[in-house]
Write a protein that holds these residues in place. Structure first.
Motif, PDB file in Angstrom:
ATOM      1  N   SER A  19       0.809  -1.223   0.000  1.00  0.00           N
ATOM      2  CA  SER A  19       0.000   0.000   0.000  1.00  0.00           C
ATOM      3  C   SER A  19       0.841   1.272   0.000  1.00  0.00           C
ATOM      4  CB  SER A  19      -0.933   0.011   1.205  1.00  0.00           C
ATOM      5  OG  SER A  19      -0.197   0.125   2.412  1.00  0.00           O
ATOM      6  N   TYR A  21       5.421  -1.026  -2.980  1.00  0.00           N
ATOM      7  CA  TYR A  21       4.514  -0.072  -3.593  1.00  0.00           C
ATOM      8  C   TYR A  21       5.036   0.383  -4.945  1.00  0.00           C
ATOM      9  CZ  TYR A  21       1.813   4.184  -4.349  1.00  0.00           C
ATOM     10  OH  TYR A  21       1.004   5.148  -4.886  1.00  0.00           O
ATOM     11  N   ALA A  41      -3.894  -4.564   4.046  1.00  0.00           N
ATOM     12  CA  ALA A  41      -4.525  -3.487   3.295  1.00  0.00           C
ATOM     13  C   ALA A  41      -4.691  -2.262   4.195  1.00  0.00           C
ATOM     14  CB  ALA A  41      -5.880  -3.939   2.763  1.00  0.00           C
ATOM     15  N   ALA A  44     -10.052   1.572   4.154  1.00  0.00           N
ATOM     16  CA  ALA A  44     -10.037   1.975   2.746  1.00  0.00           C
ATOM     17  C   ALA A  44     -11.273   1.455   2.018  1.00  0.00           C
ATOM     18  CB  ALA A  44      -8.776   1.460   2.065  1.00  0.00           C
ATOM     19  N   GLN A  72     -12.573  -1.150  -3.340  1.00  0.00           N
ATOM     20  CA  GLN A  72     -11.763  -1.263  -4.559  1.00  0.00           C
ATOM     21  C   GLN A  72     -10.279  -1.020  -4.289  1.00  0.00           C
ATOM     22  OE1 GLN A  72     -14.311   0.971  -4.138  1.00  0.00           O
ATOM     23  NE2 GLN A  72     -13.978   2.802  -5.412  1.00  0.00           N
ATOM     24  N   ALA A  73      -9.979  -0.143  -3.307  1.00  0.00           N
ATOM     25  CA  ALA A  73      -8.579   0.091  -2.945  1.00  0.00           C
ATOM     26  C   ALA A  73      -7.997  -1.124  -2.232  1.00  0.00           C
ATOM     27  CB  ALA A  73      -8.475   1.335  -2.059  1.00  0.00           C
ATOM     28  N   ARG A 105      -7.313  -3.793  -4.753  1.00  0.00           N
ATOM     29  CA  ARG A 105      -6.123  -3.498  -5.549  1.00  0.00           C
ATOM     30  C   ARG A 105      -4.848  -3.943  -4.826  1.00  0.00           C
ATOM     31  NH1 ARG A 105      -4.264  -2.990 -10.642  1.00  0.00           N
ATOM     32  NH2 ARG A 105      -2.352  -1.771 -10.657  1.00  0.00           N
ATOM     33  N   VAL A 106      -4.802  -3.714  -3.518  1.00  0.00           N
ATOM     34  CA  VAL A 106      -3.642  -4.137  -2.727  1.00  0.00           C
ATOM     35  C   VAL A 106      -3.468  -5.649  -2.807  1.00  0.00           C
ATOM     36  CG1 VAL A 106      -2.773  -4.381  -0.360  1.00  0.00           C
ATOM     37  CG2 VAL A 106      -3.627  -2.175  -1.156  1.00  0.00           C
TER      38      VAL A 106
END
Length: 241
Positions: free
Chosen positions: A131, A142, A176, A180, A183-184, A187-188
């Motif tokens: 993240s 990241y 994660a 959040a 969807q975030a 994504r992680v």
């Protein structure tokens, strides 16, 4: 609800998440994170079918692991899931079967020396900070897919860890961002899955385990390929303080 009821509810939720992506629930290891929980609560969880426990702090493991081991009907496996301070590394090997939170080359080197001194092989996961949060521990992952300089640094660190004797790298772990958007979070987890796939090709190794997903997001993690989920609150209730 009782601890046994909570475990059944979590297991049903795991099965439902697996059903969405055509996975077998048997592929998922449920680790009950027992931070600040009593020996009695942990024994109750074991009686309800839990055979993997995760501790966040070495000193708490020292206080509880031996007692739990004496009281449970069947052997359980112990996971270190929190940051390991340098001064407490020596206490890790006698206590834990799997260290999920190897977050630096330095920590890996210390664990390697200790394992070799004891003629042991310690199973570990590499903790990856996918993240990019400054507050999180982990090897810097990241944007490594889009930044060749950062990718090279990560590759060098991981390569050095893989070369250490006394350690067996079984996979990757991440967390994660707390609170959040879904969807975030997704994504992680998807990025960790992609990183694992790339690493297996670059280093020609098997990394079967992906530890990702906790009480608030484990269903998403399973949909994105998690093999280990770390659940505390949904099993034991809120922690004190």
């Amino acid at each position: 609800m009782s601890i046994a009821d909570n475990i059944k509810r979590v297991e049903d939720s795991i099965a439902a998440a697996c059903g969405k992506v055509d996975r077998d629930p048997a592929e998922i290891t449920l680790v009950a994170v027992s931070k600040q929980k009593s020996v009695e609560e942990m024994v109750a969880a074991a009686a309800a079918g839990i055979n993997h426990f995760g501790e966040n702090r070495v000193e708490e493991g020292i206080e509880k692991i031996e007692s739990v081991n004496k009281l449970v009907a069947a052997p359980v496996r112990w996971h270190m899931v929190g940051h390991v301070q340098s001064r407490k590394v020596k206490r890790v090997l006698p206590l834990f079967d799997l260290v999920q939170s190897v977050d630096s080359l330095r920590l890996a080197q210390k664990l390697s020396r200790l394992a070799q001194a004891k003629n042991q092989t310690l199973d570990i996961l590499l903790e990856i900070n996918i993240s990019g949060e400054a507050s999180k521990y982990g090897l810097k992952g990241y944007n490594c897919c889009g930044d060749n300089v950062e990718k090279e640094k990560l590759w060098q660190e991981i390569g050095a860890i893989l070369a250490l004797d006394g350690l067996r790298v079984k996979g990757l772990m991440t967390m994660a961002p707390y609170g959040a958007a879904p969807q975030a979070v997704r994504r992680v987890f998807a990025d960790l899955f992609s990183l694992r796939e790339e690493l297996t090709g670059v280093f020609a190794i098997s990394l079967p385990e992906l530890s990702m997903g906790m009480t608030d997001d484990y269903q998403i993690a399973i949909e994105e390929g998690a093999t280990i989920v770390r659940i505390g609150r949904a099993i034991f209730g809120e922690r004190k303080g």
